[in-house]
Scaffold this motif. Structure first.
Motif, PDB file in Angstrom:
ATOM      1  N   PHE A  85      50.283  30.525 -54.980  1.00  0.00           N
ATOM      2  CA  PHE A  85      49.824  31.007 -53.816  1.00  0.00           C
ATOM      3  C   PHE A  85      48.241  31.096 -53.728  1.00  0.00           C
ATOM      4  O   PHE A  85      47.637  30.757 -52.949  1.00  0.00           O
TER       5      PHE A  85
ATOM      6  N   LEU B 292      54.786  25.959 -50.221  1.00  0.00           N
ATOM      7  CA  LEU B 292      54.035  26.852 -49.809  1.00  0.00           C
ATOM      8  C   LEU B 292      52.963  26.125 -48.724  1.00  0.00           C
ATOM      9  O   LEU B 292      52.297  26.783 -47.745  1.00  0.00           O
TER      10      LEU B 292
ATOM     11  N   PHE C 183      53.128  35.791 -48.852  1.00  0.00           N
ATOM     12  CA  PHE C 183      53.124  36.438 -50.219  1.00  0.00           C
ATOM     13  C   PHE C 183      53.601  38.097 -50.162  1.00  0.00           C
ATOM     14  O   PHE C 183      54.283  38.313 -51.114  1.00  0.00           O
TER      15      PHE C 183
END
Length: 443
Positions: A133, A285, A323
């Motif tokens: 992330f 992601l 997230f």
């Protein structure tokens, strides 16, 4: 036009390779050999060949429609916005389940290689998830460069494992070649299938390339070569070096490294497990965060999430939502003791559905009768059969699809009521604006 970072050929190839490779490669050579013996090599080769029509179909679509919406954009062009919203939901909302599960697999391999327990597994998994992330929050410039370094290091480690073990290869380990019969090759292929998935994940980055029409073809070809060399090289070496021992092992790569370099094998296996899982999460992601921004741009998700949907921008709001959702999935799994297998199968059902939708869109959009069109036809048929084997886990894409279509219908009805009432300052209008697509700014 944006002057921000665009993905180059090396970085693009690294992102693609990262999406395809996964921690499963550490164990699957043994599982495939257990099912089919040395004949499992045929399953590896068949799946690599099957990758060609899947990869080229998505590359052709990405070159024609370079957009952060990825497969959702292809489906929109082929079948309209209602279906594209469902496809977008499948990928976007499956990611918060898939990413933690992938991180946990990496933690398990690392802990096993180091002889550690559950606490180390969870700590490594949390670290990998946070790092992925963080890498994407900085921007594609950082995540792409990190991916390039990690994939390069991973390739070096895999080559070390293969080259140092090859002197111990024995052709006698190829016999009996098919101890469980020809049908067992199909069983091995089903086990190996998901090591070749991931082409749909990076379609959302097509707009990030300097020249999508040229670059996507080159990156796809380079990825196929890299994947082919790494997968086939590792599979052949495992069979020739480990022989019957391969089918009995839970960590074949560790055994391979022990033959080649000795006592350092466990530490290197732990590093490779973390590189593999981080690379997969980093690529997914990057794609999912851009998809969320594109869905918000198109009015499928709330408009504030659309910030960062343009090429070169960082979709931090979309990434932040992923997230939070990933954290909720982790908390739910820990509190309810939900098995890792169920989480991964649920996410896989959504990802396979996305792949099928993209390939079916390719059948509609690509030049009829061309080689890439026939590839899309064959791949769509095969992937539809694979999707059917998801069983009860198909409930998740059905529910997400219904939520997407219902949300779009509700938003459209609300806008119609506001227009009919002629009261743009009303509370209903403010509710609509929260879901309406953002207007495009002049460049």
């Amino acid at each position: 036009m944006s002057t921000q970072h665009r993905v180059g050929l090396g970085q693009g190839t690294a992102i693609y390779v990262g999406a395809i490779l996964g921690a499963g490669i550490l164990a699957l050579p043994a599982l495939a050999a257990r099912a089919a013996g040395p004949a499992s090599l045929l399953a590896w080769l068949a799946l690599l060949l099957f990758c060609v029509p899947v990869a080229t179909s998505f590359a052709a679509l990405g070159a024609r429609y370079p957009d952060s919406g990825g497969v959702a954009t292809f489906v929109s062009k082929a079948f309209g916005s209602r279906l594209s919203g469902a496809v977008g939901y499948w990928f976007y909302f499956a990611l918060p389940a898939g990413a933690p599960a992938t991180a946990y697999v990496g933690g398990q391999y690392a802990a096993h290689a180091l002889g550690a327990g559950q606490r180390v597994t969870l700590a490594v998994a949390a670290g990998l998830l946070l790092a992925a992330f963080a890498s994407n929050a900085v921007g594609l410039r950082m995540s792409a460069r990190v991916q390039l370094v990690l994939v390069g290091l991973l390739a070096v480690l895999l080559l070390i494992a293969v080259l140092t073990a090859l002197p111990h290869a024995r052709t006698s380990n190829l016999t009996p070649f098919a101890p469980h019969g020809g049908a067992a090759v199909g069983q091995a292929a089903s086990l190996l299938f998901f090591t070749f998935a991931g082409w749909e994940a990076v379609t959302h980055l097509s707009g990030e390339f300097r020249d999508p029409r040229k670059d996507l073809r080159r990156v796809t070809a380079a990825t196929l070569v890299v994947i082919g060399v790494l997968y086939l090289g590792l599979a052949v070496t495992c069979v020739l070096v480990l022989g019957p021992e391969l089918a009995e092992s839970d960590a074949p790569l560790t055994l391979l490294l022990q033959r080649g370099i000795g006592s350092s094998a466990s530490a290197i296996t732990a590093v490779m497990a973390m590189l593999l899982t981080f690379g997969t999460m980093n690529s997914y992601l990057a794609g999912a965060s851009r998809l969320g921004a594109a869905l918000a741009r198109d009015g499928v998700l709330p408009a504030p999430l659309a910030k960062g949907h343009r090429p070169g921008e960082v979709p931090r709001r979309s990434l932040a939502l992923l997230f939070v959702l990933s954290g909720l999935v982790c908390a739910f799994a820990l509190l309810t003791d939900t098995g890792l297998g169920k989480v991964m199968l649920a996410a896989s059902a959504c990802f396979i559905a996305v792949t099928v939708a993209g390939l079916v869109a390719g059948v509609r959009l690509l030049p009829r009768g061309s080689a890439v069109w026939w590839g899309a036809v064959v791949a769509a048929a095969v992937m539809s059969v694979v999707l059917a084997f998801s069983g009860w886990f198909l409930i998740l894409p059905v529910l997400l699809g219904a939520a997407a279509v219902g949300g779009q219908w509700w938003s459209a009805r609300l806008r119609e009521r506001v227009r009919s009432a002629g009261s743009p300052k009303s509370g209903a209008s403010r509710m609509v604006n929260a879901c309406a697509p953002l207007p495009e700014r002049a460049e």
